[in-house]
Design a protein around this motif. Structure first.
Motif, PDB file in Angstrom:
ATOM      1  N   PRO A 439      54.186   8.701  31.239  1.00 54.31           N
ATOM      2  CA  PRO A 439      52.894   9.390  31.080  1.00 54.31           C
ATOM      3  C   PRO A 439      52.063   9.401  32.364  1.00 54.31           C
ATOM      4  CG  PRO A 439      53.301   7.940  29.221  1.00 54.31           C
ATOM      5  CD  PRO A 439      54.353   7.635  30.226  1.00 54.31           C
ATOM      6  N   LEU A 440      52.046   8.280  33.078  1.00 54.02           N
ATOM      7  CA  LEU A 440      51.274   8.230  34.321  1.00 54.02           C
ATOM      8  C   LEU A 440      51.856   9.201  35.346  1.00 54.02           C
ATOM      9  CD1 LEU A 440      49.004   6.932  35.960  1.00 54.02           C
ATOM     10  CD2 LEU A 440      50.603   5.108  36.598  1.00 54.02           C
ATOM     11  N   MET A 441      53.170   9.270  35.430  1.00 54.74           N
ATOM     12  CA  MET A 441      53.808  10.203  36.350  1.00 54.74           C
ATOM     13  C   MET A 441      53.501  11.645  35.945  1.00 54.74           C
ATOM     14  SD  MET A 441      57.823  10.179  37.464  1.00 54.74           S
ATOM     15  CE  MET A 441      57.755   8.392  37.644  1.00 54.74           C
ATOM     16  N   GLY A 442      53.482  11.908  34.638  1.00 58.15           N
ATOM     17  CA  GLY A 442      53.164  13.257  34.168  1.00 58.15           C
ATOM     18  C   GLY A 442      51.742  13.665  34.497  1.00 58.15           C
ATOM     19  N   VAL A 443      50.796  12.748  34.292  1.00 54.61           N
ATOM     20  CA  VAL A 443      49.401  13.048  34.644  1.00 54.61           C
ATOM     21  C   VAL A 443      49.272  13.308  36.139  1.00 54.61           C
ATOM     22  CG1 VAL A 443      47.083  12.072  34.760  1.00 54.61           C
ATOM     23  CG2 VAL A 443      48.446  11.773  32.689  1.00 54.61           C
ATOM     24  N   GLY A 444      49.953  12.495  36.940  1.00 55.55           N
ATOM     25  CA  GLY A 444      49.912  12.702  38.375  1.00 55.55           C
ATOM     26  C   GLY A 444      50.480  14.048  38.777  1.00 55.55           C
ATOM     27  N   ALA A 445      51.594  14.442  38.166  1.00 61.88           N
ATOM     28  CA  ALA A 445      52.189  15.742  38.480  1.00 61.88           C
ATOM     29  C   ALA A 445      51.268  16.886  38.079  1.00 61.88           C
ATOM     30  CB  ALA A 445      53.532  15.868  37.775  1.00 61.88           C
ATOM     31  N   ILE A 446      50.584  16.745  36.951  1.00 61.23           N
ATOM     32  CA  ILE A 446      49.644  17.785  36.520  1.00 61.23           C
ATOM     33  C   ILE A 446      48.517  17.939  37.529  1.00 61.23           C
ATOM     34  CG2 ILE A 446      47.914  18.344  34.776  1.00 61.23           C
ATOM     35  CD1 ILE A 446      49.815  17.162  32.689  1.00 61.23           C
ATOM     36  N   LEU A 447      47.969  16.811  37.989  1.00 54.97           N
ATOM     37  CA  LEU A 447      46.887  16.879  38.970  1.00 54.97           C
ATOM     38  C   LEU A 447      47.360  17.476  40.292  1.00 54.97           C
ATOM     39  CD1 LEU A 447      45.149  13.423  38.362  1.00 54.97           C
ATOM     40  CD2 LEU A 447      44.301  15.698  37.732  1.00 54.97           C
ATOM     41  N   VAL A 448      48.609  17.235  40.651  1.00 55.52           N
ATOM     42  CA  VAL A 448      49.120  17.753  41.923  1.00 55.52           C
ATOM     43  C   VAL A 448      49.350  19.260  41.853  1.00 55.52           C
ATOM     44  CG1 VAL A 448      51.099  17.721  43.483  1.00 55.52           C
ATOM     45  CG2 VAL A 448      50.116  15.579  42.695  1.00 55.52           C
ATOM     46  N   VAL A 449      49.957  19.731  40.784  1.00 54.95           N
ATOM     47  CA  VAL A 449      50.388  21.139  40.764  1.00 54.95           C
ATOM     48  C   VAL A 449      49.486  22.059  39.945  1.00 54.95           C
ATOM     49  CG1 VAL A 449      52.775  20.455  41.106  1.00 54.95           C
ATOM     50  CG2 VAL A 449      51.936  20.795  38.792  1.00 54.95           C
ATOM     51  N   LEU A 450      48.647  21.503  39.074  1.00 51.91           N
ATOM     52  CA  LEU A 450      47.839  22.356  38.199  1.00 51.91           C
ATOM     53  C   LEU A 450      46.338  22.178  38.402  1.00 51.91           C
ATOM     54  CD1 LEU A 450      49.771  22.052  34.808  1.00 51.91           C
ATOM     55  CD2 LEU A 450      49.902  23.877  36.491  1.00 51.91           C
TER      56      LEU A 450
END
Length: 640
Positions: A439-450
């Protein structure tokens, strides 16, 4: 059971006795309608509603409308799944069959926090699982009509495709077109996993998009050609093509069996095709969001499945990569565009899904991009189009040639998978991450690309925070510590973490739990190799291990189908642990300081993990995963 009570209190003889008298069967989740708390030799009848293959390469039958001999109706499960150890001809869906099988409840996790099959079983209405070593006897033919009649037709198409193509190529082709994976051998599954091509076997968004894309493009180009020759023009041709592609996707959904993964893929493609027919943008994040909402409303359990996570991660990544690609593509030579597009799409999809696959499956395929570059074009240009053409020509008896071409594509895929899987260093096994990592990795990816684009500072700030979240998640994964001691829920195996890997007390027994432990450890050892690690001392009726001083130097005794033989006092010294795969005798009085974990105790807690941290021993049990419908109880844990 009060989770706050100390293990020392719970291990007292009186408490063990109460556990045995008050809970001689593990509590049954109310959603299962099952009373099986022990391995039961069952004789009964049921209707066949599903046929598939297990991870151990055994054919499995899913049965419903059960009648069990000598079992009260209120204890009869809604459905059961039975693995077959005989090679007799299989029944067809809808038949009523009779067999004798060993049944048990769906297994608790192999370790606390591990994969909980009970959740899957609850959503699939499976009240018991087991195996049979006797022939399956058909006692009533299937009904002529109903939904299972379509299922039988699908299975006949699958058998015809397997026979026409032959071998594992035929089994793989059938799996891609009909969803019937019962003919795929476990070796084929393994090489496909090692080469990162396993997603091609499972009907997914890739297959749906290839099929519908082929139908859409074929009808649009053929329609434009016909209209052009006739001197006509139609601004609505793309809508007609989208409607035809939608019908082909719906037909493919039926042909493939309509399981959760295929339904998810159909919804994603259907939303895009409906957007085309409605003059909306088909490829956009809004379309993906609509598909995700629809899927989660229908199947909320899909959220935690790797298929859902990987499908949407890849789709979002490819949509985000489309805009930069449109800027770069005009600058490339025409002959280089297809190759570059394939390379970029494979790379983007691999980068976006690799962390999820690694977290769920414990392996990283290093040559997966290379394998996909060699295989995906063949699947898109040969296998799926030939499959669609064969389906159209089959009623006229003209499907042999397209099926032959389809088989060539499937054979190419198997050759590539075998070559890549056998290449040195093809995969790296990694340990299972803590639950918070993904989940933490997913939130980080969302902030980076979206991150919304409001200005340079906001972009930089959000993406820096997202990047830091990803880095923190990776660090947490790397420094996470596997349990010091693991005990199987039946007391058949105990595993202690050592510098050489997890040392298991026995070369056999508790096989499923041990395989799960080793996979989560990121170990390539099997149970025999783990038992060969020189750590446990064999004393005949029991095994003994002494933990290192940093873990308190505690002694662990694993007693296997033997009495204490008068060694009770020698066992119970200095806070030792005694694990037994049988109940402790009620009249047995043990003197000294020790914790006895017998089979009755493990029925309450499930599999146990022991960790020594900051001078305390943390004990967790897997038999509850919170107060949920499929767990039947609260989490068990203790500290002392």
């Amino acid at each position: 059971m009060d989770p706050s009570r100390s293990v020392a209190d719970l291990s007292a003889r009186g408490c063990v006795s109460r556990l045995r008298h008050g809970n001689d069967r593990t509590p049954v989740p109310s959603g299962f309608r099952s009373g099986f708390g022990f391995s039961l030799l069952w004789r009964g009848r049921g209707g066949v509603v599903g046929i598939d293959r297990s991870s151990r390469d055994r054919i499995r039958l899913t049965l419903d409308q059960l009648v069990l001999d000598d079992v009260a109706p209120e204890r009869v499960p809604r459905r059961v799944r039975v693995s077959l150890f005989v090679d007799d001809p299989l029944p067809v869906p809808g038949e009523r069959v009779m067999l004798t099988a060993h049944l048990d409840k769906p297994q608790v996790p192999a370790e606390p926090g591990g994969f909980d099959f009970r959740r899957v079983a609850w959503f699939e209405h499976l009240g018991a699982i087991g195996y049979s070593r006797t022939p399956v006897m058909t006692i009533a033919p299937p009904d002529a009509g109903g939904a299972l009649a379509l299922h039988r037709l699908r299975m006949r198409l699958s058998v015809a495709m397997k026979e026409a193509i032959g071998g594992q190529a035929g089994a793989v082709s059938s799996a891609m077109m009909t969803g019937d994976r019962s003919g795929i051998a476990e070796h084929t599954n393994e090489v496909m996993r090692a080469s990162n091509l396993f997603h091609i076997i499972s009907i997914s968004g890739l297959h749906m998009s290839m099929l519908t894309g082929f139908v859409y493009a074929a009808i649009r180009y053929l329609g434009a050609m016909v209209l052009g020759l006739a001197g006509l023009a139609s601004s609505r041709l793309h809508k007609y093509a989208a409607a035809a592609a939608f019908l082909s996707a719906a037909s493919y959904l039926w042909l493939s069996g309509g399981d959760v993964a295929t339904t998810r893929s159909f919804i994603m493609v259907a939303v895009m095709l409906i957007a085309i027919m409605s003059d909306r943008r088909a490829i956009s994040l809004r379309t993906v969001a609509v598909a995700a909402v629809v899927i989660l409303v229908i199947t909320p359990e899909a959220l935690v499945s790797p298929g859902f996570q990987m499908s949407f991660a890849a789709t979002v990544a490819l949509i985000l990569a489309a805009e930069p690609w449109q800027k770069i593509a005009p600058r490339l030579p025409w002959w280089l565009k297809p190759v570059t597009l394939l390379l970029v799409s494979s790379l983007v999809a691999s980068i976006s899904t690799s962390p999820i696959a690694a977290a769920h499956f414990g392996r990283v395929s290093h040559y997966g991009v290379f394998a996909n570059l060699l295989v995906v074009p063949v699947i898109g240009l040969v296998v799926m189009p030939c499959g669609a053409i064969a389906a159209v020509l089959a009623p006229f008896g003209l499907s042999d040639l397209p099926l032959w071409c389809m088989g060539l594509g499937a054979k190419w895929m198997l050759v590539v998978a075998e070559y890549v899987a056998n290449t040195g260093g093809a995969t790296t096994l990694i340990k299972a991450p803590p639950h918070s990592v993904l989940p933490l990795m997913g939130v980080g990816a969302i902030l980076v690309v979206l991150s919304p684009v409001y200005g340079a500072r906001q972009i930089i700030a959000r993406r820096m925070v997202g990047g830091m979240a990803i880095i923190v998640a990776l660090i947490m994964w790397d420094v996470s510590k596997r349990p010091d001691v693991l005990i199987s829920s039946d007391g058949q195996a105990v595993g202690v973490m050592t510098p050489e890997g997890r040392a298991v007390s026995r070369p056999k027994g508790g096989t499923f739990a041990v395989s799960e432990w080793l996979a989560a450890d990121g170990s390539s050892n099997n149970q025999v190799a783990s038992a060969a690690i020189p750590y446990w001392v064999d004393n005949g009726g029991y095994k003994k291990a002494v933990l290192p001083q940093e873990l308190g130097g505690v002694e662990i005794y694993h007693v296997i189908k033997a009495s204490f033989d008068g060694k009770e006092d020698s066992f119970c010294q200095n806070g030792s642990f005694v694990i037994m795969n049988r109940p402790l005798e009620l009249d047995r009085v043990i003197k000294g300081e020790c914790t006895v974990l017998d089979s009755d105790y493990l029925k309450i807690t499930g599999a146990i993990s022991l960790d020594w941290r900051n001078g305390s021993i943390l004990l967790d049990g897997s038999n509850g995963s919170g107060d949920r419908s499929w767990s039947g109880g609260a989490e068990f844990s203790a500290k002392y």
